[in-house]
Design a protein around this motif. Structure first.
Motif, PDB file in Angstrom:
ATOM      1  N   ASP A   4       0.862  -1.139   0.042  1.00  0.00           N
ATOM      2  CA  ASP A   4      -0.020   0.159   0.041  1.00  0.00           C
ATOM      3  C   ASP A   4       0.830   1.258  -0.062  1.00  0.00           C
ATOM      4  O   ASP A   4       1.202   1.520   0.867  1.00  0.00           O
ATOM      5  CB  ASP A   4      -0.889   0.130   1.361  1.00  0.00           C
ATOM      6  N   LEU A   5       1.171   1.575  -1.319  1.00  0.00           N
ATOM      7  CA  LEU A   5       2.084   2.887  -1.331  1.00  0.00           C
ATOM      8  C   LEU A   5       1.401   4.013  -1.860  1.00  0.00           C
ATOM      9  O   LEU A   5       0.655   3.972  -2.689  1.00  0.00           O
ATOM     10  CB  LEU A   5       3.362   2.763  -2.209  1.00  0.00           C
ATOM     11  N   ASN A   6       1.489   5.175  -1.274  1.00  0.00           N
ATOM     12  CA  ASN A   6       1.064   6.462  -1.890  1.00  0.00           C
ATOM     13  C   ASN A   6       2.196   7.493  -1.961  1.00  0.00           C
ATOM     14  O   ASN A   6       3.152   7.497  -1.010  1.00  0.00           O
ATOM     15  CB  ASN A   6      -0.144   6.786  -0.843  1.00  0.00           C
ATOM     16  N   PHE A   7       2.048   8.561  -2.733  1.00  0.00           N
ATOM     17  CA  PHE A   7       2.759   9.704  -2.908  1.00  0.00           C
ATOM     18  C   PHE A   7       2.902  10.439  -1.642  1.00  0.00           C
ATOM     19  O   PHE A   7       1.831  10.818  -1.084  1.00  0.00           O
ATOM     20  CB  PHE A   7       2.700  10.418  -3.908  1.00  0.00           C
ATOM     21  N   HIS A   8       3.959  10.856  -0.968  1.00  0.00           N
ATOM     22  CA  HIS A   8       4.048  11.603   0.166  1.00  0.00           C
ATOM     23  C   HIS A   8       4.456  13.142  -0.382  1.00  0.00           C
ATOM     24  O   HIS A   8       3.819  14.075  -0.064  1.00  0.00           O
ATOM     25  CB  HIS A   8       4.897  11.198   1.182  1.00  0.00           C
ATOM     26  N   HIS A   9       5.612  13.096  -0.865  1.00  0.00           N
ATOM     27  CA  HIS A   9       6.261  14.351  -1.566  1.00  0.00           C
ATOM     28  C   HIS A   9       7.326  14.298  -2.483  1.00  0.00           C
ATOM     29  O   HIS A   9       7.680  13.079  -2.648  1.00  0.00           O
ATOM     30  CB  HIS A   9       6.872  15.109  -0.321  1.00  0.00           C
ATOM     31  N   VAL A  10       7.515  15.342  -3.078  1.00  0.00           N
ATOM     32  CA  VAL A  10       8.625  15.360  -3.931  1.00  0.00           C
ATOM     33  C   VAL A  10       9.471  16.191  -3.421  1.00  0.00           C
ATOM     34  O   VAL A  10       9.274  17.480  -3.020  1.00  0.00           O
ATOM     35  CB  VAL A  10       8.178  15.691  -5.482  1.00  0.00           C
ATOM     36  N   ALA A  11      10.934  16.107  -3.462  1.00  0.00           N
ATOM     37  CA  ALA A  11      11.906  17.217  -2.926  1.00  0.00           C
ATOM     38  C   ALA A  11      12.859  17.634  -4.130  1.00  0.00           C
ATOM     39  O   ALA A  11      13.162  16.911  -5.006  1.00  0.00           O
ATOM     40  CB  ALA A  11      12.984  16.419  -2.049  1.00  0.00           C
ATOM     41  N   LEU A  12      12.516  18.953  -4.245  1.00  0.00           N
ATOM     42  CA  LEU A  12      13.447  19.632  -5.376  1.00  0.00           C
ATOM     43  C   LEU A  12      14.572  20.583  -4.924  1.00  0.00           C
ATOM     44  O   LEU A  12      14.616  21.122  -3.605  1.00  0.00           O
ATOM     45  CB  LEU A  12      12.596  20.497  -6.331  1.00  0.00           C
ATOM     46  N   GLY A  13      15.713  20.858  -5.622  1.00  0.00           N
ATOM     47  CA  GLY A  13      16.748  21.629  -5.061  1.00  0.00           C
ATOM     48  C   GLY A  13      16.367  23.095  -5.414  1.00  0.00           C
ATOM     49  O   GLY A  13      16.091  23.459  -6.581  1.00  0.00           O
ATOM     50  N   ILE A  14      16.983  23.892  -4.670  1.00  0.00           N
ATOM     51  CA  ILE A  14      17.097  25.615  -4.580  1.00  0.00           C
ATOM     52  C   ILE A  14      18.220  25.937  -4.232  1.00  0.00           C
ATOM     53  O   ILE A  14      18.916  25.265  -3.448  1.00  0.00           O
ATOM     54  CB  ILE A  14      15.978  26.250  -4.175  1.00  0.00           C
ATOM     55  N   PRO A  15      18.834  26.991  -5.041  1.00  0.00           N
ATOM     56  CA  PRO A  15      19.956  27.644  -4.357  1.00  0.00           C
ATOM     57  C   PRO A  15      19.620  28.458  -2.711  1.00  0.00           C
ATOM     58  O   PRO A  15      18.707  28.706  -2.693  1.00  0.00           O
ATOM     59  CB  PRO A  15      20.240  28.822  -5.489  1.00  0.00           C
ATOM     60  N   ALA A  16      20.711  28.309  -2.029  1.00  0.00           N
ATOM     61  CA  ALA A  16      20.701  28.845  -0.748  1.00  0.00           C
ATOM     62  C   ALA A  16      20.191  30.184  -0.856  1.00  0.00           C
ATOM     63  O   ALA A  16      20.722  31.025  -1.653  1.00  0.00           O
ATOM     64  CB  ALA A  16      22.219  28.941  -0.030  1.00  0.00           C
ATOM     65  N   GLY A  17      19.527  30.884   0.049  1.00  0.00           N
ATOM     66  CA  GLY A  17      18.870  32.247   0.019  1.00  0.00           C
ATOM     67  C   GLY A  17      17.953  32.508  -0.772  1.00  0.00           C
ATOM     68  O   GLY A  17      17.529  33.780  -0.895  1.00  0.00           O
ATOM     69  N   THR A  18      17.159  31.638  -1.547  1.00  0.00           N
ATOM     70  CA  THR A  18      16.185  31.849  -2.530  1.00  0.00           C
ATOM     71  C   THR A  18      14.812  31.527  -2.024  1.00  0.00           C
ATOM     72  O   THR A  18      13.759  31.439  -2.818  1.00  0.00           O
ATOM     73  CB  THR A  18      16.446  31.337  -3.908  1.00  0.00           C
ATOM     74  N   GLU A  19      14.787  31.322  -0.601  1.00  0.00           N
ATOM     75  CA  GLU A  19      13.462  30.759   0.037  1.00  0.00           C
ATOM     76  C   GLU A  19      12.227  31.743  -0.335  1.00  0.00           C
ATOM     77  O   GLU A  19      11.325  31.516  -0.441  1.00  0.00           O
ATOM     78  CB  GLU A  19      13.773  30.562   1.406  1.00  0.00           C
ATOM     79  N   ASN A  20      12.587  33.060  -0.245  1.00  0.00           N
ATOM     80  CA  ASN A  20      11.415  34.046  -0.533  1.00  0.00           C
ATOM     81  C   ASN A  20      11.084  34.135  -1.924  1.00  0.00           C
ATOM     82  O   ASN A  20       9.755  34.212  -2.085  1.00  0.00           O
ATOM     83  CB  ASN A  20      12.002  35.504  -0.091  1.00  0.00           C
ATOM     84  N   GLU A  21      11.965  33.714  -2.781  1.00  0.00           N
ATOM     85  CA  GLU A  21      11.422  33.731  -4.424  1.00  0.00           C
ATOM     86  C   GLU A  21      10.564  32.606  -4.414  1.00  0.00           C
ATOM     87  O   GLU A  21       9.763  32.405  -5.166  1.00  0.00           O
ATOM     88  CB  GLU A  21      12.745  33.635  -5.138  1.00  0.00           C
ATOM     89  N   ALA A  22      11.160  31.334  -3.775  1.00  0.00           N
ATOM     90  CA  ALA A  22      10.228  30.024  -3.692  1.00  0.00           C
ATOM     91  C   ALA A  22       8.976  30.568  -3.207  1.00  0.00           C
ATOM     92  O   ALA A  22       7.911  29.851  -3.725  1.00  0.00           O
ATOM     93  CB  ALA A  22      11.076  28.891  -3.206  1.00  0.00           C
ATOM     94  N   ARG A  23       8.979  31.045  -1.920  1.00  0.00           N
ATOM     95  CA  ARG A  23       7.598  31.390  -1.517  1.00  0.00           C
ATOM     96  C   ARG A  23       6.756  32.024  -2.529  1.00  0.00           C
ATOM     97  O   ARG A  23       5.472  31.696  -2.544  1.00  0.00           O
ATOM     98  CB  ARG A  23       7.781  31.893  -0.189  1.00  0.00           C
ATOM     99  N   ALA A  24       6.967  33.077  -3.246  1.00  0.00           N
ATOM    100  CA  ALA A  24       6.322  33.935  -4.080  1.00  0.00           C
ATOM    101  C   ALA A  24       5.877  33.046  -5.296  1.00  0.00           C
ATOM    102  O   ALA A  24       4.770  33.152  -5.604  1.00  0.00           O
ATOM    103  CB  ALA A  24       7.273  34.899  -4.553  1.00  0.00           C
ATOM    104  N   PHE A  25       6.835  32.023  -5.867  1.00  0.00           N
ATOM    105  CA  PHE A  25       6.360  31.144  -6.757  1.00  0.00           C
ATOM    106  C   PHE A  25       5.321  30.175  -6.391  1.00  0.00           C
ATOM    107  O   PHE A  25       4.259  30.007  -6.787  1.00  0.00           O
ATOM    108  CB  PHE A  25       7.295  30.536  -7.578  1.00  0.00           C
ATOM    109  N   TYR A  26       5.645  29.363  -5.345  1.00  0.00           N
ATOM    110  CA  TYR A  26       5.112  28.053  -5.001  1.00  0.00           C
ATOM    111  C   TYR A  26       3.741  28.453  -4.006  1.00  0.00           C
ATOM    112  O   TYR A  26       2.676  27.798  -4.439  1.00  0.00           O
ATOM    113  CB  TYR A  26       5.792  27.236  -4.043  1.00  0.00           C
ATOM    114  N   ALA A  27       3.795  29.480  -3.046  1.00  0.00           N
ATOM    115  CA  ALA A  27       2.653  29.891  -2.509  1.00  0.00           C
ATOM    116  C   ALA A  27       1.813  30.953  -3.284  1.00  0.00           C
ATOM    117  O   ALA A  27       0.517  30.881  -3.652  1.00  0.00           O
ATOM    118  CB  ALA A  27       3.097  30.466  -1.198  1.00  0.00           C
ATOM    119  N   GLY A  28       2.559  32.122  -3.726  1.00  0.00           N
ATOM    120  CA  GLY A  28       1.890  33.206  -4.498  1.00  0.00           C
ATOM    121  C   GLY A  28       1.346  32.937  -5.640  1.00  0.00           C
ATOM    122  O   GLY A  28       0.067  33.335  -6.027  1.00  0.00           O
ATOM    123  N   LEU A  29       2.023  32.395  -6.649  1.00  0.00           N
ATOM    124  CA  LEU A  29       1.513  32.155  -7.736  1.00  0.00           C
ATOM    125  C   LEU A  29       0.775  30.719  -8.141  1.00  0.00           C
ATOM    126  O   LEU A  29      -0.320  30.482  -8.655  1.00  0.00           O
ATOM    127  CB  LEU A  29       2.760  31.916  -8.986  1.00  0.00           C
TER     128      LEU A  29
END
Length: 126
Positions: A4-29
């Motif tokens: 009984d397998l289900n998807f939980h998450h996918v992990a992707l890489g980003i450069p250090a210090g770009t968390e706010n840009e990631a938030r703008a894209f993944y949450a904002g857009l």
């Protein structure tokens, strides 16, 4: 041999210090909801998001020295120990990792070197 397998998450890489840009894209857009990382993983940086269906995207900081990528996908199963045993019997090396509260987990590489994380819910590990 049903697992009984289900998807939980996918992990992707980003450069250090770009968390706010990631938030703008993944949450904002994209409209994903940002979720809090577990305490043992916060110091690593990055950000986590979740879809309405509960599938998560974990953005992790890429290794600036070009070490092994931590990019992977994760499956969740109620019986990870049986799956781990089958994989090891088939000569696949597994690696346990205790740093995810609420779960036991291990990693395995597929025949082509793609990393897969296997999670099993474990309320005793909160």
């Amino acid at each position: 041999m049903s697992t009984d397998l289900n998807f939980h998450h996918v992990a992707l890489g980003i450069p250090a210090g770009t968390e706010n840009e990631a938030r703008a894209f993944y949450a904002g857009l994209l409209g994903l909801r940002e979720i809090e990382k577990p305490e043992p993983l916060r110091a690593r940086g990055g950000a986590w998001f979740e879809s309405a269906e509960g599938i998560q995207v974990h953005l992790q900081i890429d290794d600036p020295d070009g070490g092994r990528s931590r990019r992977h996908f994760a499956l969740v199963t109620p019986d990870g120990s049986s799956l781990q045993g089958r994989l090891e019997e088939a000569a696949y090396r597994t690696q346990d990792d205790p740093d995810f509260p609420g779960f036991t987990r291990f990693y395995v590489d597929d025949p082509w070197g793609n990393r897969i994380e296997i999670l099993t819910p474990d309320p005793a590990r909160q």
